[in-house]
Design an enzyme around this catalytic site. Sequence first.
Site, PDB file in Angstrom:
ATOM      1  N   ALA A  65      69.709  97.180  56.760  1.00  0.00           N
ATOM      2  CA  ALA A  65      69.147  98.379  56.116  1.00  0.00           C
ATOM      3  C   ALA A  65      68.505  98.020  54.774  1.00  0.00           C
ATOM      4  O   ALA A  65      68.993  97.153  54.060  1.00  0.00           O
ATOM      5  CB  ALA A  65      70.254  99.410  55.899  1.00  0.00           C
ATOM      6  N   GLY A 106      72.421  95.237  60.153  1.00  0.00           N
ATOM      7  CA  GLY A 106      71.426  95.816  61.052  1.00  0.00           C
ATOM      8  C   GLY A 106      70.425  94.770  61.529  1.00  0.00           C
ATOM      9  O   GLY A 106      69.870  94.886  62.629  1.00  0.00           O
ATOM     10  N   GLU A 109      71.997  93.210  64.433  1.00  0.00           N
ATOM     11  CA  GLU A 109      72.020  94.180  65.538  1.00  0.00           C
ATOM     12  C   GLU A 109      70.639  94.254  66.195  1.00  0.00           C
ATOM     13  O   GLU A 109      70.522  94.355  67.414  1.00  0.00           O
ATOM     14  CB  GLU A 109      72.469  95.556  65.025  1.00  0.00           C
ATOM     15  N   GLU A 129      79.277  94.563  57.490  1.00  0.00           N
ATOM     16  CA  GLU A 129      79.491  95.979  57.147  1.00  0.00           C
ATOM     17  C   GLU A 129      80.892  96.267  56.631  1.00  0.00           C
ATOM     18  O   GLU A 129      81.085  97.137  55.780  1.00  0.00           O
ATOM     19  CB  GLU A 129      79.201  96.864  58.369  1.00  0.00           C
TER      20      GLU A 129
END
Length: 699
Positions: A65, A106, A109, A129
């Site tokens: 992010a 992210g 991911e 995270e």
Amino acid sequence: MSDSDAARYSVRDGIAVIAMNNPPVNGLGHALRTGIMDGLKKAAADPAVKAIVLAGSAKAFSGGADIREFNTPKASLPPTLHEIIAAQDASAKTIVAAIGGFAMGGGLELALGCHYRVAAPKAQLALPEVKLGILPGAGGTQRLPRVVPAAEALRMMTTGEPIPAEKARELGLVDEIAAGDLLEAALAYAQRLATEGKGPRRVRDMKPKLEGDPKAFFEAARAEVAKASRGYPAPLEIVACVEAAVTRPFDEGLKEERRRFEHLVNTTESKALRHMFFAERQTTKIPDVPEDTPTREIRKAAIVGAGTMGGGIAMSFANAGIPVTLVEMKQEALERGLATIRKNYASTVAKGRLKQEDMDKRTALIAPSLKLEDARGADIVIEAVFERMDVKQDVFRKLDATMKPGAILATNTSTLDVNAIAAVTKRPQDVIGTHFFSPANVMRLLEVVRGARTAKDVLATTLQLGRRLRKVPVVSGVCDGFIGNRMIEKYGQQSLFLLDEGASPSQVDAAAQKWGLAMGPFAMGDMAGLDIGWEIRKRRYQERPNFVYSRVGDRVCEQGRFGQKTGKGWYLYEPGSRKPLPDPAVDKIIAEYRKEIGVAPRAIGDEEIVERLVYALVNEAAYILEEGIALRASDIDMVYLTGYGFPPYRGGPMFYADTVGLPKVLASIEKFQKGYRGEVWKPAPLLVKLAREGKRFNG
Ligand code: NAD
């Protein structure tokens, strides 16, 4: 930035390349997300495209992010990361990730949404995270255990630690390590897949990697993680998500992940950890010192005084690769200082955390000297001599005469007036305070004390240097004790009043520790040496007669009980042990003191103990903020989180007060005003104002 800039699309020999371009770390901001989605669509629509390569920069595939978008509406604008990954899943064309630098959060991911992964040899992969009290929320908990063994997936996600590319290849997270140029390797890999007719290999369709009985496996995992997670909720939630990945259909697992993510995002622990993450990035932003303020170059440093602090500070410089001259008055003191430095390094080597050759390199960077002239060439000199104004001023007069023009003259004083030190030089603009914490080579906090005449570029340079030394530099104005110690004095004052009223040292410490502090005030005092606080109090009795202390601390010191170093203080220590044992002799001292002051002991609850200790910090902090000694509430939080063992999940004293609610904090303080020694509780006007307006310290 226009969308086409954030992700560049091109086609080479039938392979589409979506090159992410959102420096510095390819944060998945809205423009980049849009660019990736557009690229996927273009590639899907072009019959000439056989496969797709999704690439980042050499520095970063993607850091996840975009923190610049955090808490802004842009963060949730479509296309979201979920939608991109769904599009990857739906893609009829094979997608290969080209991972250079790192793929984090992210970013990883996104890479897991690709069908294959090629990585540069130095790449690092992580789902960190958990460090922010949350879990990977874009399918990471469901996909990772399908490509690496469940135990490894759990380890990565519950620790948040990165794994290097080679390890990722062994585990199955990376398919190939690029021998040469990463993009060329990824293109060649994609061509090969196309030639061999290998289509998309969707992670969601892969079988979770767990041998044996899931029930037994997750029971054991839960027990282990519960032990290591010290009350933080995220690690256990991650275990539950991985369990869902292994035992339930993919889409149900995704839903489970979403549900648990939403829950964690709203926990106080996670809010505190995220607060800390942003607070740390704020500390070097100074309203009247623009970010592009030119800085002075720091190539060489010097330290004056090779005692406890000077030695640790010298190590910090050597650890950062900066040569440092260490100046002492006497040969004997110099040798003692160097021996301590060598002993500290050797113990790190013995623990296997430093290579012998690195120790040798670091010690070689420290040049001992008995002549102040040897410091002349340094770009910064840090004075760490005895805490006496006359001694410090004498050293600064000499530094003024000795150091080259433009050198920064810093003092490590913990209580003295930096302006008065600067005043004896002809260059007060070059003088600044650098308040390191003990042990200086370990503690992350660095209070940077801005004098009335400190030049802006000196401040900017010192902050930058602080980061280079891997510290958290926090700016403080000049006042007695600066931010941290000025607050801790009120805390210490309360801890003694609690004894007067009926508590025991071990009760106070246990309550503080149970609440989350690394150590209670009495165990901490014993560790630091009680004589230090005693000296300060004796000075206070003269300087500020209306700052009242309980004399019970003096009574303990009068018995020669200085803490661990004398084998007894507030507690008793068996030879060679640091374990504090309650001592009836101390109970007797306290009981006698109560008689002397005519106080009948009462039972005090743990809740009151914690409130009195913590709100003493909060109230003083409100004064500090109001006076402009600290620039922002989050700076005060960082001081306590990095210098005083404040538990990260409480987010610092100001964040904690915000969590409790300022009206409630104020109400307690007003209650304490009516209690024992209530005259020391004067609610800070800023606290009163914010409480009335329903506001918080942290915006
Ligand atoms: P220390 O007594 O361990 O060391 C001081 C050293 O300075 C001694 O080795 C002494 O020989 C040397 N010295 C004195 N005058 C000198 C001179 N003119 N030239 C060269 N060397 C000289 O003290 P310390 O605990 O290291 O504290 C040093 C400074 O750091 C003090 O200002 C103290 O307040 C501050 N400080 C200490 C701590 C702590 O926890 N000890 C924490 C933060 C700041």
